[in-house]
Design a protein around this motif. Structure first.
Motif, PDB file in Angstrom:
ATOM      1  N   CYS A  24     -55.795   3.800   4.704  1.00  0.00           N
ATOM      2  CA  CYS A  24     -54.831   4.297   5.697  1.00  0.00           C
ATOM      3  C   CYS A  24     -53.919   5.373   5.092  1.00  0.00           C
ATOM      4  O   CYS A  24     -53.527   6.316   5.791  1.00  0.00           O
ATOM      5  CB  CYS A  24     -53.993   3.143   6.241  1.00  0.00           C
ATOM      6  SG  CYS A  24     -54.925   1.992   7.277  1.00  0.00           S
ATOM      7  N   THR A  25     -53.597   5.239   3.793  1.00  0.00           N
ATOM      8  CA  THR A  25     -52.772   6.252   3.127  1.00  0.00           C
ATOM      9  C   THR A  25     -53.512   7.585   3.036  1.00  0.00           C
ATOM     10  O   THR A  25     -52.937   8.658   3.270  1.00  0.00           O
ATOM     11  CB  THR A  25     -52.370   5.782   1.720  1.00  0.00           C
ATOM     12  OG1 THR A  25     -51.564   4.600   1.828  1.00  0.00           O
ATOM     13  CG2 THR A  25     -51.591   6.851   0.978  1.00  0.00           C
ATOM     14  N   ALA A  28     -53.489   9.087   6.447  1.00  0.00           N
ATOM     15  CA  ALA A  28     -52.149   9.573   6.793  1.00  0.00           C
ATOM     16  C   ALA A  28     -51.799  10.848   6.040  1.00  0.00           C
ATOM     17  O   ALA A  28     -51.067  11.705   6.568  1.00  0.00           O
ATOM     18  CB  ALA A  28     -51.111   8.493   6.503  1.00  0.00           C
ATOM     19  N   TRP A  32     -49.649  14.504   7.133  1.00  0.00           N
ATOM     20  CA  TRP A  32     -48.267  14.330   6.713  1.00  0.00           C
ATOM     21  C   TRP A  32     -47.349  15.419   7.258  1.00  0.00           C
ATOM     22  O   TRP A  32     -46.177  15.147   7.547  1.00  0.00           O
ATOM     23  CB  TRP A  32     -48.170  14.241   5.195  1.00  0.00           C
ATOM     24  CG  TRP A  32     -48.312  15.529   4.427  1.00  0.00           C
ATOM     25  CD1 TRP A  32     -49.452  16.040   3.898  1.00  0.00           C
ATOM     26  CD2 TRP A  32     -47.266  16.439   4.076  1.00  0.00           C
ATOM     27  NE1 TRP A  32     -49.197  17.217   3.247  1.00  0.00           N
ATOM     28  CE2 TRP A  32     -47.852  17.491   3.347  1.00  0.00           C
ATOM     29  CE3 TRP A  32     -45.886  16.473   4.302  1.00  0.00           C
ATOM     30  CZ2 TRP A  32     -47.128  18.560   2.841  1.00  0.00           C
ATOM     31  CZ3 TRP A  32     -45.157  17.536   3.807  1.00  0.00           C
ATOM     32  CH2 TRP A  32     -45.768  18.568   3.090  1.00  0.00           C
ATOM     33  N   LEU A  35     -46.435  14.587  10.819  1.00  0.00           N
ATOM     34  CA  LEU A  35     -45.565  13.404  10.762  1.00  0.00           C
ATOM     35  C   LEU A  35     -44.170  13.780  10.291  1.00  0.00           C
ATOM     36  O   LEU A  35     -43.168  13.276  10.813  1.00  0.00           O
ATOM     37  CB  LEU A  35     -46.176  12.351   9.820  1.00  0.00           C
ATOM     38  CG  LEU A  35     -47.450  11.660  10.310  1.00  0.00           C
ATOM     39  CD1 LEU A  35     -48.099  10.861   9.191  1.00  0.00           C
ATOM     40  CD2 LEU A  35     -47.135  10.748  11.494  1.00  0.00           C
ATOM     41  N   LEU A  39     -40.563  13.317  12.259  1.00  0.00           N
ATOM     42  CA  LEU A  39     -39.372  12.659  11.704  1.00  0.00           C
ATOM     43  C   LEU A  39     -38.169  13.594  11.708  1.00  0.00           C
ATOM     44  O   LEU A  39     -37.038  13.156  11.941  1.00  0.00           O
ATOM     45  CB  LEU A  39     -39.657  12.162  10.292  1.00  0.00           C
ATOM     46  CG  LEU A  39     -40.679  11.029  10.154  1.00  0.00           C
ATOM     47  CD1 LEU A  39     -40.949  10.709   8.692  1.00  0.00           C
ATOM     48  CD2 LEU A  39     -40.211   9.781  10.897  1.00  0.00           C
ATOM     49  N   ILE A  63     -44.571  10.065   2.685  1.00  0.00           N
ATOM     50  CA  ILE A  63     -44.914   9.825   4.089  1.00  0.00           C
ATOM     51  C   ILE A  63     -46.255   9.116   4.192  1.00  0.00           C
ATOM     52  O   ILE A  63     -46.417   8.146   4.947  1.00  0.00           O
ATOM     53  CB  ILE A  63     -44.933  11.150   4.865  1.00  0.00           C
ATOM     54  CG1 ILE A  63     -43.520  11.718   4.988  1.00  0.00           C
ATOM     55  CG2 ILE A  63     -45.543  10.957   6.254  1.00  0.00           C
ATOM     56  CD1 ILE A  63     -43.468  13.095   5.600  1.00  0.00           C
ATOM     57  N   VAL A  67     -46.557   5.442   5.888  1.00  0.00           N
ATOM     58  CA  VAL A  67     -47.332   5.407   7.136  1.00  0.00           C
ATOM     59  C   VAL A  67     -48.626   4.629   6.919  1.00  0.00           C
ATOM     60  O   VAL A  67     -49.066   3.876   7.794  1.00  0.00           O
ATOM     61  CB  VAL A  67     -47.618   6.839   7.630  1.00  0.00           C
ATOM     62  CG1 VAL A  67     -48.582   6.814   8.820  1.00  0.00           C
ATOM     63  CG2 VAL A  67     -46.324   7.536   8.028  1.00  0.00           C
ATOM     64  N   ILE A  70     -47.837   1.018   7.153  1.00  0.00           N
ATOM     65  CA  ILE A  70     -47.609   0.623   8.549  1.00  0.00           C
ATOM     66  C   ILE A  70     -48.946   0.518   9.300  1.00  0.00           C
ATOM     67  O   ILE A  70     -49.186  -0.448  10.029  1.00  0.00           O
ATOM     68  CB  ILE A  70     -46.673   1.630   9.238  1.00  0.00           C
ATOM     69  CG1 ILE A  70     -45.275   1.553   8.630  1.00  0.00           C
ATOM     70  CG2 ILE A  70     -46.600   1.364  10.738  1.00  0.00           C
ATOM     71  CD1 ILE A  70     -44.331   2.639   9.099  1.00  0.00           C
ATOM     72  N   LEU A  71     -49.823   1.505   9.103  1.00  0.00           N
ATOM     73  CA  LEU A  71     -51.116   1.484   9.788  1.00  0.00           C
ATOM     74  C   LEU A  71     -51.982   0.309   9.335  1.00  0.00           C
ATOM     75  O   LEU A  71     -52.769  -0.232  10.120  1.00  0.00           O
ATOM     76  CB  LEU A  71     -51.859   2.801   9.542  1.00  0.00           C
ATOM     77  CG  LEU A  71     -51.253   4.059  10.169  1.00  0.00           C
ATOM     78  CD1 LEU A  71     -52.056   5.287   9.768  1.00  0.00           C
ATOM     79  CD2 LEU A  71     -51.189   3.938  11.691  1.00  0.00           C
ATOM     80  N   VAL A 111     -40.531  -1.253  13.894  1.00  0.00           N
ATOM     81  CA  VAL A 111     -40.751   0.147  13.546  1.00  0.00           C
ATOM     82  C   VAL A 111     -40.368   1.047  14.721  1.00  0.00           C
ATOM     83  O   VAL A 111     -39.687   2.070  14.550  1.00  0.00           O
ATOM     84  CB  VAL A 111     -42.218   0.374  13.137  1.00  0.00           C
ATOM     85  CG1 VAL A 111     -42.524   1.864  13.009  1.00  0.00           C
ATOM     86  CG2 VAL A 111     -42.527  -0.340  11.824  1.00  0.00           C
ATOM     87  N   LEU A 147     -37.513   6.370   5.923  1.00  0.00           N
ATOM     88  CA  LEU A 147     -38.639   5.478   5.661  1.00  0.00           C
ATOM     89  C   LEU A 147     -38.162   4.080   5.290  1.00  0.00           C
ATOM     90  O   LEU A 147     -38.773   3.080   5.690  1.00  0.00           O
ATOM     91  CB  LEU A 147     -39.515   6.066   4.542  1.00  0.00           C
ATOM     92  CG  LEU A 147     -40.183   7.411   4.881  1.00  0.00           C
ATOM     93  CD1 LEU A 147     -40.988   7.922   3.687  1.00  0.00           C
ATOM     94  CD2 LEU A 147     -41.072   7.282   6.110  1.00  0.00           C
TER      95      LEU A 147
END
Length: 227
Positions: A24-25, A28, A32, A35, A39, A63, A67, A70-71, A111, A147
């Motif tokens: 997921c990183t 993401a 970024w 995203l 933000l 980020i 993220v 979270i994902l 979140v 964050l």
């Protein structure tokens, strides 16, 4: 389960969770910049500045990591409950799937609440500054604040799920919760101060209010279910 079996299960949980976070990183990281723009817009900020040559890529990595976490939440939350489930009675294990769902939902609510409230946070906090001062947002400082805030709300919004699960296991009861309401109020206040960035009294208050409401609703739900 033996100690070795528990260690093997814990190893599996860590490997699966870290693998999901890594995937997921990576995903993401490719997004970024959009995203970051999101933000920035949520904070009603025109632009950010960075103070070192590596500042731009550092923002992207931060980020992507948060993220990605979270994902990957549905995976690592499911793994945590899977690790806990062998310690439950057979009649209690049927509740694991609903608890996994509730944990993911409340994490998402936390979140979302942080993101939704972000413009208000920024407006209130900047209102404390003298009128002759201008806020110059540094990328690292702004992202650390945002964050940490988002993750903090996501984590502490799990409180009602944890309390309800403890009630199902008869570790706590609605009667005990009501009898110790004062200590819960103080404890929630301390937790809100720890899990929010900065030293202002406003941000913790925004966390304390929903947490206290969750506490009362969870205690009521346990009471209605005879626990």
């Amino acid at each position: 389960m033996t100690i070795l079996e528990h260690l093997g299960a814990l190893r599996r949980v860590l490997i699966v969770s870290m693998a999901a976070w890594l995937v997921c990183t990576i995903v993401a990281f490719f997004f970024w910049q959009p995203l970051l723009s999101f933000l920035i817009s949520r904070g009603n900020i025109a632009h950010l500045v960075f103070l070192t040559p590596t500042g731009g890529i550092t923002l992207g990595l931060k980020i992507a990591l948060v993220v990605g976490l979270i994902l990957a939440a549905p995976v690592w939350i499911q793994q945590v409950w899977w690790f806990i489930s062998p310690g439950l009675h057979k009649s209690e294990r049927r509740l694991v799937l609903p608890l996994v769902f509730a944990t993911v939902v409340f994490f998402a609510i936390g979140v979302s609440f942080a993101l939704f409230s972000l413009p208000l946070f920024m407006r209130i906090l900047q209102g404390f500054a003298p009128k002759d001062f201008q806020y110059l947002p540094v990328g690292d400082d702004y992202l650390n604040f945002i964050l940490f805030l988002i993750l903090g709300f996501g984590i502490v919004f799990e409180m009602p799920v944890v309390i309800f699960a403890l009630g199902l296991l008869r570790i706590v009861s609605s009667k005990w919760l009501y009898a110790n309401r004062f200590y819960w109020i103080i404890g929630i206040g301390l937790l809100s101060n720890v899990m929010t960035p900065g030293v202002d009294p406003i941000t913790p208050l925004f966390m304390w209010i929903p947490l206290y409401i969750f506490f009362e609703l969870t205690a009521l739900l346990l009471k209605l279910t005879g626990r």
